[in-house]
Structure formats: structure tokens, C-alpha cells
Design an enzyme around this catalytic site. Structure first.
Site, PDB file in Angstrom:
ATOM      1  N   VAL A 173       0.723  -1.352  -0.210  1.00 24.37           N
ATOM      2  CA  VAL A 173       0.070   0.143  -0.113  1.00 24.37           C
ATOM      3  C   VAL A 173       0.936   1.346   0.027  1.00 24.37           C
ATOM      4  CG1 VAL A 173      -1.877   1.307   1.165  1.00 24.37           C
ATOM      5  CG2 VAL A 173      -1.972  -1.291   1.364  1.00 24.37           C
TER       6      VAL A 173
ATOM      7  N   GLU B 256     -10.131   6.372   5.994  1.00 22.47           N
ATOM      8  CA  GLU B 256     -10.773   5.835   4.624  1.00 22.47           C
ATOM      9  C   GLU B 256     -10.471   4.566   4.199  1.00 22.47           C
ATOM     10  OE1 GLU B 256     -13.657   7.501   3.019  1.00 22.47           O
ATOM     11  OE2 GLU B 256     -13.411   5.070   2.667  1.00 22.47           O
TER      12      GLU B 256
ATOM     13  N   VAL C 103     -11.362   0.372   5.852  1.00 20.95           N
ATOM     14  CA  VAL C 103     -12.315  -0.253   5.546  1.00 20.95           C
ATOM     15  C   VAL C 103     -12.843  -0.310   3.857  1.00 20.95           C
ATOM     16  CG1 VAL C 103     -15.038  -0.670   6.070  1.00 20.95           C
ATOM     17  CG2 VAL C 103     -13.604   0.188   7.816  1.00 20.95           C
TER      18      VAL C 103
ATOM     19  N   GLY D 299     -11.058  -0.925   1.366  1.00 22.07           N
ATOM     20  CA  GLY D 299      -9.968  -0.612   0.155  1.00 22.07           C
ATOM     21  C   GLY D 299     -10.146   0.459  -0.505  1.00 22.07           C
TER      22      GLY D 299
ATOM     23  N   ILE E 103     -13.075   1.597  -1.898  1.00 26.05           N
ATOM     24  CA  ILE E 103     -14.506   2.058  -1.596  1.00 26.05           C
ATOM     25  C   ILE E 103     -14.492   3.373  -0.756  1.00 26.05           C
ATOM     26  CG2 ILE E 103     -16.983   1.475  -1.199  1.00 26.05           C
ATOM     27  CD1 ILE E 103     -16.276  -1.432  -1.189  1.00 26.05           C
TER      28      ILE E 103
ATOM     29  N   GLY F  77      -1.447 -10.345  -3.962  1.00 26.36           N
ATOM     30  CA  GLY F  77      -1.238  -9.411  -3.020  1.00 26.36           C
ATOM     31  C   GLY F  77      -2.562  -8.840  -2.351  1.00 26.36           C
TER      32      GLY F  77
ATOM     33  N   GLU G  67      -3.642 -10.747   3.684  1.00 30.76           N
ATOM     34  CA  GLU G  67      -2.578 -10.214   4.661  1.00 30.76           C
ATOM     35  C   GLU G  67      -1.348 -11.249   4.887  1.00 30.76           C
ATOM     36  OE1 GLU G  67      -3.377  -7.329   6.583  1.00 30.76           O
ATOM     37  OE2 GLU G  67      -5.193  -7.265   5.153  1.00 30.76           O
TER      38      GLU G  67
ATOM     39  N   ASP H 192     -10.028  -9.879   9.869  1.00 27.32           N
ATOM     40  CA  ASP H 192      -9.963  -8.652   9.267  1.00 27.32           C
ATOM     41  C   ASP H 192     -11.581  -8.067   9.068  1.00 27.32           C
ATOM     42  OD1 ASP H 192      -8.236  -6.834   7.246  1.00 27.32           O
ATOM     43  OD2 ASP H 192     -10.115  -7.679   5.884  1.00 27.32           O
TER      44      ASP H 192
ATOM     45  N   LYS I 284     -12.969  -4.336  10.756  1.00 28.46           N
ATOM     46  CA  LYS I 284     -13.575  -3.285   9.719  1.00 28.46           C
ATOM     47  C   LYS I 284     -15.154  -3.236  10.321  1.00 28.46           C
ATOM     48  CE  LYS I 284     -10.645  -4.433   5.959  1.00 28.46           C
ATOM     49  NZ  LYS I 284     -10.437  -5.427   4.777  1.00 28.46           N
TER      50      LYS I 284
HETATM   51  N1  HSE Z   1      -6.237  -8.429   3.375  1.00 28.81           N
HETATM   52  C1  HSE Z   1      -7.762  -7.356   3.021  1.00 28.81           C
HETATM   53  C2  HSE Z   1      -8.682  -7.895   2.273  1.00 28.81           C
HETATM   54  C3  HSE Z   1      -7.006  -6.204   2.578  1.00 28.81           C
HETATM   55  O1  HSE Z   1      -8.419  -8.993   1.665  1.00 28.81           O
HETATM   56  O2  HSE Z   1      -9.497  -7.425   2.504  1.00 28.81           O
HETATM   57  C4  HSE Z   1      -7.678  -4.988   2.524  1.00 28.81           C
HETATM   58  O3  HSE Z   1      -7.968  -4.724   3.766  1.00 28.81           O
END
Ligand code: HSE
Length: 400
Positions: free
Chosen positions: A12, A124, A127, A129, A131, A182, A185, A196, A200
Site C-alpha cells: 500500500v 478511509e 474499510v 479498500g 471504496i 497481493g 494479509e 479482518d 472493519k
Molecule cells: N486483506 C485485506 C482484504 C486487505 O483482503 O480485504 C484489505 O483490507
């Protein structure tokens, strides 16, 4: 000239530098000032990288440089990200982050630190990515009483579930593909066990209630128990299987959970496939709104971080506020939620199951198994029954 520093030159972080460089002219125009990345903090060396000269290893070089006014924190984790973010905010430097772990664990504290120092803490990219969801929740939906949020909030698992449904692929292969692309995580457990998505939905629930929803109090199930056979059954039921994160207002208390659900073809989240995420929000006045886009990946996530940079640059010297206090939000017990359940058991427990779930609908199954969908009942009532049933193979909740 706005001078930015980036903490962490990983997927990122390098995307953030690329977005600021590639779209520099238009970003500068929109801010009304020139912008550049002055430093990149990372413990590693990057010989031959086009940004090699910007790499520093000592955070104090950045914290002590009065020219740096905005920091993009894309390190992940909390061990270093927390003290570095806190120190930056205390020095009046705004911080824009993609780090949901940090936001979920320390959000209200860091927002308060930013406020006291006339700078901002924006998240931003934490949560969904790429969006836009945090800013809309904080601004466009500010007049709303939010009644319910249903999200597909993890790109990796949505990619995996889509592949398993379309191609009958097996779990390990699709996980490897997601990692190669990619999306996953570093530790895939956070994605596949639902942690994850849990962080969020904790962040969204906190914005929904204005109070803190601790992610540790959110019931969470991942996708690791799903097999190719579950997808065959889902197809028979004309449903897809999605990892949903749900937050719902129940008479002033918040009921939140993360788990795989079967959803019908007509459900608004049914068409959300691959690495895409979507957040379906119901407000008491606006009714239903939905946000859709790439939930993971370098450039979508980096773009969301840079959108926060633009917002900070437009609000230099002042705090962008959020209604998120450290008071704990009252929680409802998710076991009071009513729904139907899809159940697979071994054939030998069929009679027992038929007696127990008298209103259940039988599904044509594979040899040696008996499968059915229960009538609607509370999670508690279902749990009380199912523990007494021997030889359960799998259970998937149904979202209408
Ligand atoms: N590993 C997370 C996903 C990355 O797949 O949504 C983005 O937060």
C-alpha cells in the site's frame, strides 16, 4: 508545497507514492497547492528503487521535520504504528491510514489526540479498500439513524469464495492465488478466520453508534470450514455463499457478527464477486444505499489513503471531526437474531434431525448425508437443538 511522509514502503505504501506521483498535477490542482512525498520510512533498503533517496530508517527524521505536515501510515500492526502515529499527531501532523488494526484498537484515542493538536486522523482505506465509505458515513449519512449495515468487507475471502463457487476450486489453491495477487494479509489467518472483516465492521459499527464497539466482542466465524460440497448445495438452493459482516440496531443496542451466509440471487450483495467489496447501509430516512468497489489491492487502497491526504491538505491547521467517543456501545446478544440455517449431517442422524426440526425443508443431498434448511428461529433456539444432534458436518446461516 505540501510535504508528505509515508510510513512503510510495502504494497500500500508504494502505491501511495505512485498515486501521488502519477496524478500529481491533478491532485495539486484540486488541493490548490503543490504536493510531494519527502520521506519514506522503512527498515529495509531499496537499492535501485526510484524513490531510494527518500528512504529513511529513523522515524524522528520525519517527526522533527516541520516541513512534513501529512503522514500516510501504511505499516500495519500496532506495535510501531501506534507510537509513531500518536507522536506525529502530537506534533500537529495529520495521519492518513489504511491500518484497520490500529483504528479498531485505538480509534477514539487517536481521534482525540488529533483534535487536541488541530490536525486530523483519517482512515478511509481501513474499510473496503478503495471504496469511499468512511467519509460518506461521516458526512453524507450524518443526518441518518443507521439501522443496519451488511458488508462484504474482505477482498481475499470474497475472491476465494467466488473461485470456489465458479470453478469448484479447492481452498488451499485459491488461498495461494489470493496471496500471489497481493490481496491477502501477511498472515492469511486474519482474512480466512474473519478477523479482518471483524475489525472493519467494528469500525463501521463505531461510526454507526458514535460509541466504541470493541472488535473482541463481535462473534466471528471465518471461511475455513467451507468445502466444494457446500457450494454444490448452495447452487441447488439458487444461493451464493458470502462472508458477511453485519451490524444492526436492535432497540438501541448493537448486534454485530461476521460469518459465512447463503444469500439468494436477488440479494443486493449477490453480484459482488472476486476482490470486490460492498457495503449495504440502511438509514431511517435515506433507506438503502450501497457502496461498491475493489476492497483490496495496491492502487485502490492507496487511492483511498491519498483521498484522505487531499482532505487533510484542504483542511490544514484544523481538525476534521468524527462522532466516535470511547464510551462503550451497548451490545445486543446476536443469539436473539432470527434466521434459517442450512445444515448437513450424516445420514445416520436423519431421523433424529427430522424429529427435532419438524418444519425443515429437505435438500437433495449426496450419498451418506442428509441436508436441510430449518424454519426461521433464533440462534439460541437453533444452538440448543443442534448440540443434541450427532454427526453434524456443516452449518451455514441464511440471510434473506
Ligand atoms: N486483506 C485485506 C482484504 C486487505 O483482503 O480485504 C484489505 O483490507
Amino acid at each position: 508545497m505540501i510535504k508528505v511522509a509515508v510510513f512503510g514502503y510495502g504494497t500500500v505504501g508504494s502505491g501511495v507514492v505512485d498515486v501521488i506521483d502519477d496524478n500529481n498535477e491533478l491532485i495539486s490542482k484540486r488541493i490548490g497547492d503543490d504536493i510531494c512525498v519527502k520521506y519514506i520510512l522503512d527498515i529495509r533498503e531499496f537499492p535501485g528503487d526510484r524513490n531510494e533517496s527518500k528512504i529513511v530508517h529513523d522515524v524522528n527524521v520525519i517527526l522533527d521535520d516541520p516541513e512534513v505536515s501529512i503522514i500516510c501510515e501504511t505499516m500495519g500492526g500496532t506495535k510501531f504504528a501506534y507510537p509513531y502515529t500518536k507522536s506525529a499527531l502530537e506534533k500537529g501532523k495529520s495521519v492518513c491510514t489504511s491500518n484497520k488494526e490500529l483504528v479498531a484498537a485505538y480509534g477514539p484515542e487517536l481521534l482525540e489526540t488529533a483534535k487536541s493538536n488541530n490536525c486530523s486522523y483519517l482512515f478511509e482505506a481501513s474499510v473496503g479498500g478503495g471504496i469511499p465509505i468512511i467519509r460518506p458515513m461521516n458526512t453524507s449519512l450524518a443526518p441518518e439513524h443507521i439501522e443496519k449495515i451488511i458488508g462484504i468487507l474482505n477482498g481475499t475471502t470474497n475472491y476465494m469464495l467466488t473461485k470456489m463457487a465458479r470453478e469448484g476450486s479447492n481452498y488451499d489453491d485459491v488461498l495461494k492465488e489470493a496471496q500471489d495477487k497481493g490481496y491477502a494479509e501477511r498472515n492469511p489467518e486474519a482474512d480466512v478466520e474473519g478477523y479482518d472483516a471483524c475489525r472493519k465492521i467494528a469500525i463501521l459499527s463505531s461510526l454507526m453508534t458514535g460509541k466504541t464497539v470493541n472488535y473482541e466482542n463481535i462473534y466471528t466465524e471465518g471461511i475455513t470450514k467451507l468445502t466444494a460440497l457446500d457450494f454444490e448445495y448452495a447452487a441447488k438452493l439458487d444461493r451464493s455463499i458470502k462472508l458477511l459482516a453485519i451490524a444492526e440496531d436492535k432497540d438501541g443496542k448493537l448486534a454485530a457478527m461476521v460469518a459465512p451466509f447463503m444469500i439468494g440471487r436477488e440479494h443486493p450483495l449477490n453480484g459482488v464477486n472476486d476482490v470486490f467489496n460492498a457495503i449495504y447501509v440502511t438509514g431511517n430516512k435515506v433507506d438503502d444505499v450501497m457502496f461498491y468497489g475493489k476492497g483490496a489491492g495496491m492502487l485502490p487502497t492507496a487511492s483511498a489513503v491519498v483521498s484522505d491526504v487531499v482532505e487533510c491538505a484542504r483542511n490544514m491547521g484544523r481538525n476534521i471531526s468524527f462522532a466516535w467517543s470511547d464510551e462503550k456501545a451497548p451490545l445486543a446478544d446476536f443469539k436473539d437474531n432470527e434466521r434459517s440455517f442450512f445444515v448437513r449431517i450424516k445420514q445416520n442422524a436423519k431421523d433424529e434431525a427430522k424429529e427435532m426440526f419438524a418444519d425443515a425443508k429437505e435438500i437433495e443431498g449426496v450419498s451418506g448425508e442428509y441436508a436441510f434448511v430449518t424454519a426461521k428461529m433464533s440462534e439460541r433456539e437453533f444452538d440448543d437443538k443442534i448440540v443434541k444432534l450427532s454427526d453434524v458436518i456443516n452449518i451455514i446461516r441464511i440471510e434473506e
